[in-house]
Design an enzyme around this catalytic site. Structure first.
Site, PDB file in Angstrom:
ATOM      1  N   PRO A 180       0.599  -1.315  -0.347  1.00 12.81           N
ATOM      2  CA  PRO A 180      -0.046   0.158   0.043  1.00 12.81           C
ATOM      3  C   PRO A 180       0.847   0.877  -0.490  1.00 12.81           C
ATOM      4  O   PRO A 180       1.851   1.366   1.008  1.00 12.81           O
ATOM      5  CB  PRO A 180      -0.528   0.084   1.141  1.00 12.81           C
ATOM      6  CG  PRO A 180      -0.659  -1.776   1.430  1.00 12.81           C
ATOM      7  CD  PRO A 180       0.413  -2.057   0.835  1.00 12.81           C
ATOM      8  N   GLU A 181       0.744   1.885  -0.705  1.00 13.21           N
ATOM      9  CA  GLU A 181       1.007   3.005  -1.141  1.00 13.21           C
ATOM     10  C   GLU A 181       0.381   4.264  -0.538  1.00 13.21           C
ATOM     11  O   GLU A 181      -0.274   4.253  -0.413  1.00 13.21           O
ATOM     12  CB  GLU A 181       2.168   3.442  -2.271  1.00 13.21           C
ATOM     13  CG  GLU A 181       3.185   3.063  -2.111  1.00 13.21           C
ATOM     14  CD  GLU A 181       4.459   3.052  -3.537  1.00 13.21           C
ATOM     15  OE1 GLU A 181       3.964   4.174  -4.407  1.00 13.21           O
ATOM     16  OE2 GLU A 181       5.209   1.589  -4.126  1.00 13.21           O
TER      17      GLU A 181
END
Length: 286
Positions: free
Chosen positions: A2-3
């Site tokens: 997850p960015e």
DNA sequence: CTTTACGCCTGACGGC
DNA sequence: TGCCGTCAGGCGTAAA
């Protein structure tokens, strides 16, 4: 992994389910995450209401009546949403259950994620205080990047992954943004011109916004118990595509190690003319 | 100040 | 089939 776009998608997905809900039950099954989960957290949370669901960089912030809960997803962390959570499985590290029946369950096999309690102003917390601007905010621009990059000899890819420079960009979107801007990832940050940074800032915005709209399409799946909010199928043009033909020019995508990270790029579309002395500090046409 | 390497951790994968 | 080594990655920390 997850960015920023994934965490923002998670934020948007869970916000309507938990906003102004009371936390009725918290189960912490391990305190061994990136940092120890504070002991006694369960008792501190139960009975509190969610005042807002926010995000800063890759950090998810659940602001409570008193204090703030910080969630980080590390490499492999994800949330699932239940009404009646089944028996906890491997790597199901904590549950937060709300009045009205929604239950969030955090799973993280690699345990690079985090669950922390922040007392007082979150923006003063050590993890958040030094973060750079949000890439989709007005304070982020090409001239900002240009100014911060002077005298920096490290690779531009490393530079835009530095969260003190700009928050929330990880390895995947750094590669994608540099491809979009036509900039070779290994170019020393201090050698790119003002014009190239104007292009790069726009590419960063574009890649982030495209990812957000991909994520938006998955929001309807959030009540599906097998879904992992925020894990959507983003189409990458270079990331993870070593050896495959570039979709613009057909040359094989390469993978170069920069600062202990794999960096995917097209050797033709992202040429190194930027760093040839004759091209320094001028706009070479891209 | 900047730059670099390292450690945390597990699942996936390749070689034998 | 099964075992083992290697790698990936975010991010703080320590060292250069």
């Amino acid at each position: 992994m997850p960015e920023l776009p994934e965490v923002e998608t998670i934020r948007r997905g869970i916000e309507p389910l938990i906003l102004r809900r009371e936390i009725v039950r918290v189960v912490v099954r391990t305190d061994r995450l990136r940092w120890p989960v504070p002991s006694g957290l369960e008792r501190r949370l139960e009975g509190q209401e969610i005042a807002s669901v926010e995000r800063r960089g890759k950090y998810l912030l659940l602001r409570l009546s008193v204090g703030t809960l910080l969630v980080h997803f590390g490499m492999s962390g994800y949330l699932r949403i239940f009404r009646e959570p089944p028996v906890a499985g491997r790597h199901d590290h904590f549950d937060i259950c709300f009045s009205g029946g929604t239950c969030l369950r955090f799973n993280d096999s690699r345990r690079f994620g985090a669950l922390l309690w922040i007392d007082g102003d979150p923006s003063a917390h050590p993890l958040l205080a030094d973060l750079g601007p949000e890439p989709l905010s007005d304070s982020f621009s090409g001239s900002y990047l240009f100014q911060r990059s002077r005298n920096r000899r490290g690779a531009v890819k490393h530079f835009i992954m530095d969260h003190r420079i700009v928050a929330g960009i990880g390895n995947m979107y750094a590669s994608e943004a540099l491809f979009d801007a036509g900039i070779h990832p290994a170019v020393p940050a201090g050698q790119l011109s003002f014009c190239r940074y104007a292009t790069l800032a726009e590419s960063i915005r574009k890649v982030m916004e495209e990812a957000l709209s991909s994520g938006e399409k998955t929001l309807g799946n959030f009540n599906n118990e097998s879904a992992r909010p925020g894990y959507f199928n983003m189409h990458f043009k270079v990331y993870g595509r070593a050896g495959e033909p570039c979709e613009v020019c057909g040359r094989p995508i390469e993978n170069l190690r920069i600062g202990q990270r794999s960096s995917f790029f097209c050797p033709a579309c992202q040429n190194r003319a930027d760093i040839a002395p004759a091209f320094r500090e001028i706009n070479n046409g891209r």
